[in-house]
Structures are given as structure tokens and as C-alpha cells.
Scaffold this motif. Sequence first.
Motif, PDB file in Angstrom:
ATOM      1  N   PRO B  50      39.519  58.396  45.582  1.00 42.36           N
ATOM      2  CA  PRO B  50      38.681  58.220  46.779  1.00 42.36           C
ATOM      3  C   PRO B  50      37.241  57.806  46.467  1.00 42.36           C
ATOM      4  CG  PRO B  50      39.875  60.281  46.879  1.00 42.36           C
ATOM      5  CD  PRO B  50      40.086  59.753  45.516  1.00 42.36           C
ATOM      6  N   LEU B  51      36.772  58.168  45.277  1.00 41.88           N
ATOM      7  CA  LEU B  51      35.391  57.799  44.913  1.00 41.88           C
ATOM      8  C   LEU B  51      35.240  56.295  44.705  1.00 41.88           C
ATOM      9  CD1 LEU B  51      34.265  60.564  42.422  1.00 41.88           C
ATOM     10  CD2 LEU B  51      33.123  59.921  44.506  1.00 41.88           C
ATOM     11  N   THR B  52      36.374  55.598  44.552  1.00 36.15           N
ATOM     12  CA  THR B  52      36.305  54.158  44.279  1.00 36.15           C
ATOM     13  C   THR B  52      36.449  53.309  45.551  1.00 36.15           C
ATOM     14  OG1 THR B  52      38.691  53.908  43.929  1.00 36.15           O
ATOM     15  CG2 THR B  52      37.393  54.545  42.022  1.00 36.15           C
ATOM     16  N   PHE B  53      36.641  53.976  46.709  1.00 35.58           N
ATOM     17  CA  PHE B  53      36.883  53.222  47.948  1.00 35.58           C
ATOM     18  C   PHE B  53      35.786  52.199  48.231  1.00 35.58           C
ATOM     19  CE2 PHE B  53      39.544  56.866  49.922  1.00 35.58           C
ATOM     20  CZ  PHE B  53      40.599  56.502  49.112  1.00 35.58           C
ATOM     21  N   ILE B 332      48.743  53.080  41.120  1.00 31.65           N
ATOM     22  CA  ILE B 332      49.334  52.123  42.068  1.00 31.65           C
ATOM     23  C   ILE B 332      48.730  52.353  43.451  1.00 31.65           C
ATOM     24  CG2 ILE B 332      51.468  51.559  43.331  1.00 31.65           C
ATOM     25  CD1 ILE B 332      52.990  51.729  40.729  1.00 31.65           C
ATOM     26  N   GLY B 333      48.600  53.637  43.833  1.00 29.44           N
ATOM     27  CA  GLY B 333      47.974  53.969  45.121  1.00 29.44           C
ATOM     28  C   GLY B 333      46.560  53.421  45.200  1.00 29.44           C
ATOM     29  N   GLY B 339      43.708  46.537  47.992  1.00 28.48           N
ATOM     30  CA  GLY B 339      44.356  45.311  48.460  1.00 28.48           C
ATOM     31  C   GLY B 339      45.156  44.581  47.397  1.00 28.48           C
ATOM     32  N   LEU B 340      45.536  45.271  46.323  1.00 31.55           N
ATOM     33  CA  LEU B 340      46.304  44.620  45.252  1.00 31.55           C
ATOM     34  C   LEU B 340      47.669  45.284  45.135  1.00 31.55           C
ATOM     35  CD1 LEU B 340      43.318  44.656  42.813  1.00 31.55           C
ATOM     36  CD2 LEU B 340      44.371  42.563  43.608  1.00 31.55           C
ATOM     37  N   LYS B 348      50.575  35.906  39.039  1.00 33.90           N
ATOM     38  CA  LYS B 348      50.454  34.542  39.548  1.00 33.90           C
ATOM     39  C   LYS B 348      49.242  34.429  40.484  1.00 33.90           C
ATOM     40  CE  LYS B 348      53.879  31.154  40.992  1.00 33.90           C
ATOM     41  NZ  LYS B 348      55.117  30.988  41.749  1.00 33.90           N
ATOM     42  N   GLU B 349      49.118  35.453  41.353  1.00 34.45           N
ATOM     43  CA  GLU B 349      48.090  35.361  42.397  1.00 34.45           C
ATOM     44  C   GLU B 349      46.724  35.884  41.950  1.00 34.45           C
ATOM     45  OE1 GLU B 349      50.039  37.492  45.487  1.00 34.45           O
ATOM     46  OE2 GLU B 349      51.403  35.837  45.945  1.00 34.45           O
ATOM     47  N   HIS B 350      46.717  36.936  41.131  1.00 33.49           N
ATOM     48  CA  HIS B 350      45.441  37.536  40.696  1.00 33.49           C
ATOM     49  C   HIS B 350      45.418  37.735  39.185  1.00 33.49           C
ATOM     50  CE1 HIS B 350      44.266  38.445  44.821  1.00 33.49           C
ATOM     51  NE2 HIS B 350      45.485  38.896  45.018  1.00 33.49           N
ATOM     52  N   PRO B 351      45.535  36.665  38.403  1.00 33.60           N
ATOM     53  CA  PRO B 351      45.521  36.858  36.937  1.00 33.60           C
ATOM     54  C   PRO B 351      44.200  37.462  36.464  1.00 33.60           C
ATOM     55  CG  PRO B 351      45.337  34.524  37.488  1.00 33.60           C
ATOM     56  CD  PRO B 351      45.636  35.236  38.760  1.00 33.60           C
ATOM     57  N   ASP B 352      43.128  37.199  37.216  1.00 34.80           N
ATOM     58  CA  ASP B 352      41.825  37.767  36.859  1.00 34.80           C
ATOM     59  C   ASP B 352      41.851  39.288  36.944  1.00 34.80           C
ATOM     60  OD1 ASP B 352      42.294  37.352  39.562  1.00 34.80           O
ATOM     61  OD2 ASP B 352      40.167  37.457  40.068  1.00 34.80           O
ATOM     62  N   PHE B 353      42.592  39.800  37.934  1.00 33.71           N
ATOM     63  CA  PHE B 353      42.669  41.253  38.078  1.00 33.71           C
ATOM     64  C   PHE B 353      43.443  41.891  36.915  1.00 33.71           C
ATOM     65  CE2 PHE B 353      45.547  44.655  39.192  1.00 33.71           C
ATOM     66  CZ  PHE B 353      44.635  45.678  39.308  1.00 33.71           C
ATOM     67  N   VAL B 354      44.570  41.237  36.558  1.00 37.89           N
ATOM     68  CA  VAL B 354      45.377  41.760  35.436  1.00 37.89           C
ATOM     69  C   VAL B 354      44.515  41.765  34.165  1.00 37.89           C
ATOM     70  CG1 VAL B 354      47.473  41.479  34.086  1.00 37.89           C
ATOM     71  CG2 VAL B 354      47.484  40.875  36.490  1.00 37.89           C
ATOM     72  N   ALA B 355      43.768  40.678  33.990  1.00 38.85           N
ATOM     73  CA  ALA B 355      42.881  40.602  32.818  1.00 38.85           C
ATOM     74  C   ALA B 355      41.835  41.720  32.873  1.00 38.85           C
ATOM     75  CB  ALA B 355      42.199  39.241  32.787  1.00 38.85           C
TER      76      ALA B 355
END
Lengths: 175, 501
Positions: B50-53, B332-333, B339-340, B348-355
Amino acid sequence: MRKGINDVLFGLSLIGLAVLIVVRASDFPRISAEAMGGGLGPAFYPRLASFVLMGLAILMIASAIAQMGKESRGHFQAASSRTAAGHYRRYVTPLAFLVLLAAYGLAMSLFGFKFSTFVFLATCILALGRNEWWGHRGRIVAFLFIALFAMLGIYGLFQQVAKVPLPTGTVWGGR
Amino acid sequence: MFMHEMYVVLLQILGDPATLIGCVLGVIWGIIFGAAPGLSTTMSLSILVPLTFGVETTRAIAFLMGAYFGGVYGGSLSAILINIPGTPSAIMTTLDGHPMAKRGEAGRAIGLATIASCLGGLFSLLCLGIFAPLIARFALTFSAEEYVALALFGLSVLAYISPGNTLKGLASGVMGLLVATVGADPMTAYPRFTFGSAHLYGGLSIVPVCIGLFGLSEILTQLEEDKKVVIEQRIRNIIPRATEFIRMRMTILRSAVIGTIIGAIPAAGSSIAAAVSYAQEKRYSSHPEQLGNGAAEGVVAPETANNASVGGALIPMLTLGIPGDPMTAVLIGALLIHGLRPGPLLFKEHPDFVATVVVTLGIAIVLTCILGLSCARIFARLISIPKHFLIPAILVMCVVGSYAEYNSLFDVGVMLAFGVLGYAMTKVNMPIAPAVLGFVLGPILEDNLRRALMLSGGSLMPFVTRPITALLLVLTVLTLSASWLRSVVARRRGLSMPSYH
């Protein structure tokens, strides 16, 4: 033996839960396979999971009963009322804190975060640390200051860092 | 392509002090919670989410990765110093870590655990960076049947991670599956088990459920006992000699491989990784009799493995959307809130996020090494923070954390209800982790099962004719049989099975 009884009771509650879900799911609309494009209605999956849960609960109960049978054959356990009282006494503090926590949740909407959190923290710290301040009055003040600083720290963390709008209390005209 | 993304993200993070500070704070938070007996890493992550919302996604991920890796490492401190594992994954570390501390080698044990943890973490990070994109590309060919089989395999592993409690582990997992059905039906939008409440129409949020099950229930258990933690050992000579690690290079490599593979198995986790690597160490060691009496290998093997499982657990989470352990279920939650949606499409859609996940985990590993070696004495002091200060503050964070997602007191009620449920489950020795994993796997299982049956016109044949599905189903049956057989054998021999949850 007590462990076995607990397992049986918990297993029975799981069966009760599964039956409730199956009954409740029977009210869900029956949608024909054609209408669903060959698929299954909203009741299918909860029912399936409930039946699996029921099966597991029955196995759990059977296993607990078999274990209790073995134990009773092995040695006789005298159930003394004194040990039973001691067993249940350990639940008093967790239960008291649950009530306190529910009251704190309600108080937060009425009196806002700051006031209710300070009162909650002070109550908990004084209750849990009673052995530390009993007979040392100066420590009570120190504990109250710790409660105040903890409240301000958590407030800062959520309100300022995480940008979570905390309740301001309907009693004071807030949200 | 992916290397390029990681390079760009690394430069961005190094140029953003707020992200680095977030990662440092996450590591410190994780180590403190991991080291404090009775407070698990899953609990610390549940409260932290919740602190990261309100925080930007990269900073939030850095914070969470820091807490995740720091938490798994932190358990070793209390295992070594007070013979109480701070986290279940540090159980094996107590066997040799504490005897070393009693011999006056607490500093050396902490140093070995720190470096081993980081080497294990770096190995798994390498595997994550190399294999995750390949698995994700392969997983793009998966259809509904494969996802059903994967979810079922995950559930069967739940039985395995609850040795001696196979039935209870499975029942707990199925309870999680049922809890996930609350809310609108994914295909018809019909409200199920909402009792007319608008709050429940969107389903139960993972945040109050996790805080209740992992946070509140643990605190309620802590309230039953009134124990004081006293650290008697002096911590000195923390920095270990390089020659020790050269001597134990095979132990480290073996444990890192075991930890990464076990971490990558859906629903298995760091506790099993540590136990298996310790057992293997005993098998391959030239002095097996020394293990259990304060041998350095006895600290290095489980610590390398449990931290290697971190990168391993992120592989199924990122590539398939299936949690590798309870902590990744909470992660995961957190990602869903930002929004991911983890899964092959994420690459495919957010390779920047995986990185971002890979790079921030790498930074967290380096920071854990630096902080673990330089601040061990401070962390050791923090283990002994009196409970009467710690517990009330955590309770407030449980309440505020549940309230924070939707600013709703209803969620506080949900947290309380699941806290009571989790507490009741611990009283009957029913593991909690499978319930949360079931809660996360539930929508994947239901959605894909119904879709698969719809596409096949109600036939179950595709589940046996598709090779990957068939293989996973065979593995599921084998896992369940192995778990049941282990319980039967243990019962016949009158042994009690260790609990890994």
C-alpha cells in the motif's frame, strides 16, 4: 487428542462452507451451453471447487479420527480442567486486540486518523508493556511520546510519501 | 533487444536518486522484518504494497525488490544470533549458523551468509535475465489448456510444500480458489457471492486479503507469547576471506542451481530450496559429520539457495503470471495495482518494465551485500526492539494499508476477517501460503478452464492430446502421489514432517 478434535471441527466447518457455496450457486442463472457458445455458466467453477473442498475435508476428518483412535489406544490422556483453562487463556490477548482493532477502524472514520491512532497506539503500548512501566511513572510519559512519534511517522509515511488520503473524521466535519 | 532495455533502465535508475533511495529503504525494511522473529517477508511485503500506491512504478518496484531480497536474506541474522529463523527459509541456517555464533564466530557466520546470499541472488538474476525472455516467447504459444495444467501443477506443489499436511495444504489452496470467485463472473458478469454489496462486485482485493492472512494472523499469534529477545553474541570479523569462497565454490554453484530451479517451480519457494540444498550438501560434502556442528558449508549452502530462489521465483511470475512463492503472489497484487499484468504479453508490451524488475533486483542484491556487511551490528540491535512497540505500530500499518487502496473501511473489515481466518488456520496447522497462492491462481484457472471447455465443446480430450498440457498433468499426478507417499512413510515410521510454509 485436542489437535484431532480441532481438525474434525475445522473439517466440518469446511464441509459446511462448501455446502453453503453449492446451495448459493444453485441460485445462479442456468445458462444453456448453446447460449454460452458451448461454455459453462457462473455456477460451474464454484461448484466444482466446493466438491473438491468437501472431498478434502472428509479425508481430513477421517485422517484425524484415525489418528485419535491410535492415540487413545496408545496412552490415556487425563483432561484436566486446569490445563484446559490455561490453553484457552492464551487466546484472551489476541481476542482483546481484535476487538480493539475493530474499534480502532470505526474510531478512525469518526475521529480521524491522528486522534484515533494515537489513542490506539498508546493503549496497545501501555497494555503490552505493562511490566516495563509498572512502578516507573516516568516511563508512562516516555511511552506516550513514543506512541505520538509512531503515529506521526506512520501519518507521514502514508499521507506524505504514499499520498494516501487518510480519514480526517466525520465528527470534526471531515471525510 | 532485452539487453538494450536493461542498459537503458540501468542508466535511468542510476540517474534517479529517489529510485536508489527507495531501493536502499526497501532493503533496510526487508532486512529488519526478515530478521525480526515472527515477522515474515511475505508479511512485510503485504504491508509495504500500500505504501507504493502513490509512488511512480519504477520507484515502487525498486522499493519492493529491495524488501523482497533483503527480507529473504534478513532471516539468516536471527537464525545465526538467536537460533530462531527470522523467516521459514532460514530454518536450515540455524543448524550450523547458531553453533558458529556460540563458538564466538557470529561475525564470520553473518559474513558468509551475506556473501553467499548475494552470490546466490546474482546467479538467479543471471538466469532470470537469460531464460525469462525465452520462456515468455515460448509461453506466447500457450493456449487455455496449458494454463489450466500449469495452475493445477502449482496447486499440486502446494501439497508438496505442506509436508505432513498434504490434505490441509490442498484444502487451504482450494479455499483460496473459492475466495477468488467472489465478485462478477468473468464471462457473464453475474455477481457471485456478493450478497448485494457493491464493494464485493469487483471481487476481493489481494491487499487486504494478504495483510489479513499474513500480517494480522502472525501478529495475533505473536500476542499469545511474551518472549524477550536477547542477543548475547559479539559480532566481529564480519568480512569473510575470499579463500573460503574459493574452497566452497562447488557448494555455492550447486546451491545456486538448486535454489534457482526450485524457486522457478510454481508455488515452491525459498524454504524448500534451502532444505534441498542443505540435504545435497550433506550428501556431497567430504565431511558430512561436521554439518550441524557449525560448519561454514552449512551456512553457505542454504543461504545461497534461498536467495537464489528469489530470481527463480520471478521467472514464472513474469513469464506466466503464476507465482513462484507466496511473496511473488503478493508482488503480483502490487503489479496489478500499478496497471501491469504479469504474463508473456508483458515482455511484448512493457519490456521496459521487465527490465526494471531485473535491474532493480540486481541493485537490491548489491545493496544487501553492502548493508549486510557494514550494518550487521545495527540490524542485530534492531532484532531486539521490544514487542510492545513493534506490534502496535504493525497493527496500525495493517489497518491503514488495507484502507489505502480504495480509501475504504470495508477493506479494513475484509482484512480483519481474513486475519481471524488465518489465525484459525494456524491453530489447526493449516498452512496459509497455499490459500494466497490459490487466490492468485483462481482467476487464471477458472478463466482458462471455462475457455478451454468452450473451445472444445465440453470435451476433455485436448488436455491429454496437447503434449505440454499432458506432461504438466502427469507431473501434477506424480507430485501429488509423491507428497502422499512421503506422508504415509513418515507416519509409518512415526516421524513428524517439517513444515515449510
